[in-house]
Scaffold this active site. Structure first.
Site, PDB file in Angstrom:
ATOM      1  N   TRP A 172       0.834  -1.207   0.000  1.00  0.00           N
ATOM      2  CA  TRP A 172       0.000   0.000   0.000  1.00  0.00           C
ATOM      3  C   TRP A 172       0.865   1.251   0.000  1.00  0.00           C
ATOM      4  O   TRP A 172       0.513   2.267  -0.614  1.00  0.00           O
ATOM      5  CB  TRP A 172      -0.915  -0.011   1.231  1.00  0.00           C
ATOM      6  CG  TRP A 172      -1.797   1.208   1.335  1.00  0.00           C
ATOM      7  CD1 TRP A 172      -3.057   1.350   0.831  1.00  0.00           C
ATOM      8  CD2 TRP A 172      -1.479   2.444   1.988  1.00  0.00           C
ATOM      9  NE1 TRP A 172      -3.543   2.609   1.122  1.00  0.00           N
ATOM     10  CE2 TRP A 172      -2.591   3.295   1.827  1.00  0.00           C
ATOM     11  CE3 TRP A 172      -0.371   2.917   2.675  1.00  0.00           C
ATOM     12  CZ2 TRP A 172      -2.634   4.592   2.338  1.00  0.00           C
ATOM     13  CZ3 TRP A 172      -0.388   4.217   3.185  1.00  0.00           C
ATOM     14  CH2 TRP A 172      -1.510   5.036   3.022  1.00  0.00           C
ATOM     15  N   HIS A 173       2.013   1.189   0.667  1.00  0.00           N
ATOM     16  CA  HIS A 173       2.851   2.379   0.791  1.00  0.00           C
ATOM     17  C   HIS A 173       3.531   2.770  -0.510  1.00  0.00           C
ATOM     18  O   HIS A 173       3.904   3.945  -0.669  1.00  0.00           O
ATOM     19  CB  HIS A 173       3.908   2.171   1.884  1.00  0.00           C
ATOM     20  CG  HIS A 173       3.369   2.333   3.272  1.00  0.00           C
ATOM     21  ND1 HIS A 173       2.825   1.290   3.986  1.00  0.00           N
ATOM     22  CD2 HIS A 173       3.269   3.425   4.062  1.00  0.00           C
ATOM     23  CE1 HIS A 173       2.433   1.728   5.164  1.00  0.00           C
ATOM     24  NE2 HIS A 173       2.676   3.023   5.234  1.00  0.00           N
ATOM     25  N   GLY A 174       3.724   1.856  -1.419  1.00  0.00           N
ATOM     26  CA  GLY A 174       4.354   2.257  -2.662  1.00  0.00           C
ATOM     27  C   GLY A 174       4.750   1.096  -3.544  1.00  0.00           C
ATOM     28  O   GLY A 174       4.811  -0.057  -3.115  1.00  0.00           O
TER      29      GLY A 174
END
Length: 490
Positions: free
Chosen positions: A327-329
């Protein structure tokens, strides 16, 4: 338009007075004005993606109504699938498509194949990860009967695009925000003053702590191959504090701004550095994301794997935290970051203490030695994984770790500005002390004024104002180089 910028100060000051003085009597007009302000705020960053935000709001508004209307489960499932396909499809295209292309090309290179495949020139819409999760949770809750569909289009569009939190959260649920948007709001002086205090604390963490930590960490991570291990350890330490101060500072500011407008939104941090283990850390860190994935990913997986006992629980945890990392990248560093965080849970699962909770330093001024030791161990584990979080590639992270664990760990660190580093450490110590004293409060500057003898009341008020003045003075005098909020990129 950063929260800590002059354009936002001018925008919000004008917006605040019009919002309360001109439109407070009419909920409909006030909500329309709030929506216009949210769209202006979002378009300020990049007007080209505003239509994507509006289109997503429109589609999910319609889907929510028809999911509730339909009595045919297959039809309901189809409508939910359309919403999920739109939301997750947008994320896959804008956030992850180039990552998949690069990974596929690199895999072919490994087999000495040179494909004529190129990445696309795509820009990621700001806040897409946050508002997509809002719409997905809404549709799933409507389908499960947990919430009624929103029939007022203006209320729903405001829910998706609420400007204090549209860019970097918190990820509010419809059950929290929609009722507040649907009911007439009155200016609450106590809520507004508490919001001002929370904004002040958020700006202190961002401007004084995070931005000054960034000066050190950027230098260390960009030149790690030329620095001794002692400097690398300092860089990892400051980056862990930087990302906390940056993101929790944004969250505090967003929550405070919402309070000034008469809203109470989701708390996103609960002093995570006082956590006793990694499970408690993640209950206190990015709470809105962790609780979202717990409800919609981890819980269904743990039910599906319940016949496998501890192995099933471990599998559910690993999948859940790998998704947190993704989700963060779009980078393998984030994938590995999430996976390692999940691995940290395995000893707790095996010992059966994953859900064990104990209030730290209960009825005590200071933690016990064991509590302090647990806090230090948890911080260290988190700090090492944040090296991955900050590194550009897995290779960079590998060599950073390799250089970190060397004999130069005991050498004198190389720091470009020792005076500012010492001053920064003092402010970090001040931040931790204030948060420790206020650890039972919603935020560090949440002060109450109980009815007490005049002398005691006056002394407490004087101390509070001394803290306010010290914080304002430190913001004005110790302002670092302006940095974007880290979570804007996610």
């Amino acid at each position: 338009m950063l929260f800590n910028s002059l354009p936002f100060l001018l925008f919000f000051t004008l917006f605040f007075f019009i919002y309360w003085l001109a439109f407070a009597r009419s909920l409909k007009i006030q909500n329309l004005f709030l929506l216009a302000g949210s769209y202006f705020f979002y378009a300020w960053w990049d007007w080209r993606f505003l239509m994507l935000l509006i289109a997503s709001s429109f589609l999910n508004y319609i889907l929510g109504i028809y999911i509730h209307k339909s009595e045919n489960q297959k039809t309901r499932n189809l409508l939910v699938f359309i919403g999920l396909a739109q939301g997750l499809g947008g994320l896959l295209i804008f956030k992850y498509l180039n990552f998949f292309i690069d990974s596929f090309v690199n895999l072919l290179h490994y087999f000495n194949v040179e494909p004529n495949i190129h990445t696309l020139n795509l820009l990621m819409p700001l806040g897409i990860s946050f508002y997509t999760f809002r719409t997905i949770s809404y549709l799933l809750d409507v389908e499960k009967g947990k919430t009624e569909p929103v029939r007022n289009w203006c209320v729903f569009f405001n829910y998706v695009s609420f400007f204090p939190s549209v860019i970097s959260g918190p990820i509010d649920r419809a059950t929290l925000l929609v009722p507040q948007l649907s009911n007439k709001r009155q200016f609450d002086y106590n809520l507004a003053t508490d919001g001002m205090r929370q904004i002040l604390w958020g700006l202190f963490k961002k401007i004084v702590i995070a931005d000054n930590c960034a000066t050190i960490t950027n230098s260390v991570f960009e030149n790690y191959d030329t620095l001794p291990a002692s400097s690398l350890l300092i860089g990892a330490f400051f980056y862990t504090l930087q990302i906390y101060a940056d993101f929790s500072g944004y969250s505090d500011t967003a929550i405070g701004i919402a309070k000034l407008l008469g809203f109470t939104i989701t708390r996103n941090f609960e002093y995570p550095f006082f956590a006793q283990n990694i499970a408690e850390f993640w209950r206190k860190w990015h709470i809105s994301l962790t609780s979202w994935l717990t409800e919609y990913v981890f819980t269904p997986l743990s039910i599906a794997f319940r016949n496998y006992d501890q192995k099933g629980l471990i599998a559910a945890i690993l999948v859940n935290f790998t998704l947190i990392g993704i989700w963060h990248g779009a980078n393998w560093t984030f994938v590995l970051f999430g996976f390692l965080q999940g691995c940290y849970f395995i000893p707790l699962i095996l010992k059966g203490t994953i859900n064990k909770r104990k209030k730290i330093a209960k009825d005590q001024v200071l933690p016990t030695w064991k509590e302090f030791s647990n806090m230090l161990k948890t911080f260290t584990l988190v700090m090492f994984t944040f090296i991955l979080f900050r590194s550009d590639t897995i290779t960079d992270a590998f060599y950073y770790f390799k250089d970190l664990f060397s004999t130069s760990l005991f050498s004198q660190p190389q720091l470009s500005d020792k005076v500012n580093t010492v001053a920064l450490l003092i402010f970090i110590f001040l931040m931790i002390c204030i948060e420790w004293v206020q650890r039972d409060k919603q935020h560090a500057l949440q002060f109450a004024l109980p009815i007490e003898p005049q002398g005691s009341w006056f002394a407490k008020k004087t101390l509070r104002w001394a803290i306010y003045i010290l914080i304002i003075f430190s913001i004005l005098c110790f302002e670092g180089k302006e940095q974007d909020f880290i979570y804007f990129r996610f």
